[in-house]
Design an enzyme around this catalytic site. Structure first.
Site, PDB file in Angstrom:
ATOM      1  N   CYS A 334      49.992  31.015 -15.945  1.00 53.47           N
ATOM      2  CA  CYS A 334      49.077  30.411 -16.983  1.00 53.47           C
ATOM      3  C   CYS A 334      49.295  28.634 -17.009  1.00 53.47           C
ATOM      4  O   CYS A 334      49.340  28.322 -15.977  1.00 53.47           O
ATOM      5  CB  CYS A 334      48.804  30.825 -18.305  1.00 53.47           C
ATOM      6  SG  CYS A 334      47.208  30.114 -18.775  1.00 53.47           S
ATOM      7  N   HIS A 419      48.279  36.756 -17.747  1.00 56.72           N
ATOM      8  CA  HIS A 419      49.066  37.556 -18.761  1.00 56.72           C
ATOM      9  C   HIS A 419      49.340  38.997 -17.723  1.00 56.72           C
ATOM     10  O   HIS A 419      47.436  39.583 -17.973  1.00 56.72           O
ATOM     11  CB  HIS A 419      48.271  36.992 -19.853  1.00 56.72           C
ATOM     12  CG  HIS A 419      48.303  35.605 -20.239  1.00 56.72           C
ATOM     13  ND1 HIS A 419      50.013  34.759 -20.337  1.00 56.72           N
ATOM     14  CD2 HIS A 419      47.008  34.664 -20.306  1.00 56.72           C
ATOM     15  CE1 HIS A 419      49.372  33.356 -20.318  1.00 56.72           C
ATOM     16  NE2 HIS A 419      47.711  33.872 -20.785  1.00 56.72           N
TER      17      HIS A 419
END
Length: 496
Positions: A334, A419
């Protein structure tokens, strides 16, 4: 039965989250339909529900303990700090605004109503709702606008358990002081205490317990012993510690170094790596700590541009570039993936405009005002991968770049916005095998480690602690009937 109660704490990280999870799992094992609730959470560790709502990761863990799907009602207000003074306010799973402490006051009445409506819906659907407080109920400078601790308890008529962490020291002072700083109306809802993380002989504690009961007129409803139950999702970096490695499984140890960014987010991504026997995960803040790592990880960040500047200020950018040049594994997740790109254009999060990235992946980033919240699925290394996404930064990889999940790969450098990917056992093992090969390590992942099974076992261990060491009958009575009438008022300074 029908009921609810609030688990408050003398401090942040006193054990509210894990005790709430333990109560949820213990009740669920008894056949009680139970749900967790946290009216307002300040955390950079979040999760995406099946319908695309962002909530605190701790509430998702507590929902798993209860055996139910997490929902936005379980954490209707989430504050995500982007600096020391400003936070993004997420309401019922969607971003509302970025505000400072003063600006937040303009939303307070509206948010209080939303939180109470969410709690009402949960109480209508479930037999018991176990609510978790935030910080400490004795933050008297914030009491007038409180919607997560005694403000919630007063509005909803909730009995309150106050948890103190004896491992920090001063537990009796903090428990008594918390109660003494509350108004008479708030004190009337505080029905008992729980002491957490006790090590030593129980008989040494008894004189203090007796005195606390005498001074406050309230029972101690249990003393939980110190227990290492790793893998429980903490809410913020205050509770962030190196994950506990399992015993080695053949071959050599694989060493993973995770850069501890100032605004690190979703750091639980690496918990699944640490679940593999022989994988040692540690957090680092200096270039030298990367030297012996087989894999360097740049995790998520709530402040990508600011944390990238911090990285450069520490010389970690040069250390990571040297690793990549030498063919040593680097992973960005991310915000960490965004840092590895060539350029970052950010008019949204930092307002910095065009910023040079580390240039280790053939990709560019542009921040969008609308946040991406999703539960993607895909395939990597021939294994299925289910994950979740939470980001403003949109990454565009070059057309010829080698894909990796939704991101890309260049040599020994990987990047993804997904994630939770390493919670997928087959994918995790395949990735670690390649990391080990590139790092020249004789490491073979264990063939039968299930991250889901490990987490379930840990939740059961929490429930076992609750069952053995708390007065569960008294806690059930409180949830169903509320605090007993006539609890005495304890003025500040009463012990003297």
């Amino acid at each position: 039965m029908r009921g609810a109660l609030l688990v408050a704490g003398t401090t942040s990280d006193a054990g509210k989250s894990v005790i709430t999870a333990g109560l949820c799992r213990w009740l669920a094992r008894r056949g009680v339909r139970v749900a967790p609730f946290k009216a307002q959470n300040m955390s950079l560790n979040s999760f995406v529900t099946a319908d695309g709502a962002e909530i605190g990761r701790a509430q998702a863990m507590q929902a798993a303990a209860a055996g139910i799907e997490p929902s936005a009602d379980m954490n209707p207000i989430l504050l995500k700090p982007g600096s020391d003074r400003r936070s993004q306010v997420v309401v019922l799973g969607k971003p509302l605004a970025d505000v400072d402490a003063v600006g937040y006051g303009a939303y307070r009445d509206r948010l209080r109503a939303i939180a109470l409506e969410s709690l009402g819906r949960l109480r209508a659907e479930y037999d018991v709702v176990v609510c978790e407080g935030a910080g400490s109920p004795a933050e008297i400078n914030l009491r007038a606008g409180d919607i997560a601790n005694m403000g919630l308890a007063r509005a909803a008529g909730l009995p309150v358990l106050v948890v103190g962490d004896i491992d920090r020291g001063g537990v009796f002072a903090s428990l008594f002081g918390t109660l003494a700083l509350l108004s008479a109306e708030d004190q009337a809802l505080v029905a008992g205490f729980v002491i957490n993380k006790f090590r030593g002989a129980p008989e040494l504690l008894e004189p203090g317990l007796d005195m606390l009961r005498s001074l406050t007129g309230r029972p101690v409803l249990g003393v939980l012993p110190w227990a290492d139950v790793p893998g429980m999702d903490v809410e913020d970096s205050l509770g962030l510690a190196d994950p506990v490695a399992l015993a080695p499984y053949g071959g050599q140890t694989l060493r993973v170094a995770v850069v501890r960014l100032p605004r690190v987010s979703n750091f639980t991504d690496v918990d699944a790596l640490a679940s593999e026997p022989g994988v040692v995960v540690r957090y680092v803040t200096s270039p030298g700590e990367l030297d012996d790592a087989d894999l360097a990880v740049l995790p998520g960040s709530r402040a990508t541009v600011s944390d990238l500047a911090w990285l450069r200020g520490r010389g970690l950018d040069l250390a990571i570039a040297e690793r990549a040049k030498a063919g040593r594994p680097v992973l960005g997740v991310c915000g960490g993936y965004q840092m590895l790109a060539r350029t970052i254009r950010d008019e949204v999060e930092s307002g910095a405009g065009l910023v040079e990235g580390l240039g280790l992946l053939p990709a560019d980033v542009e921040f969008a005002r609308e946040k991406t919240l999703a539960r993607p699925e895909g395939v990597a290394y021939g294994r299925p991968v289910a994950a979740y996404e939470i980001h403003h930064g949109l990454v565009t990889r070059d057309p010829g770049a080698e894909p990796f999940l939704d991101g890309c790969r260049e040599g020994s450098v990987w990047g993804t916005t997904w994630h939770g990917a390493f919670e997928n056992d087959g994918f995790r093992r395949a990735f670690l095998r390649e990391v080990a090969a590139l790092a020249g390590r004789d490491f073979t992942p264990a063939p039968d480690v299930s991250f889901r099974a490990l987490r379930e076992a840990r939740l059961d261990a929490l429930a076992d602690l609750v069952e053995r060491h708390l007065d569960t009958a008294a806690i059930l009575r409180l949830a169903e009937s509320g605090p007993p009438p006539g609890l005495p008022f304890v003025p500040p300074g009463a012990p003297a």
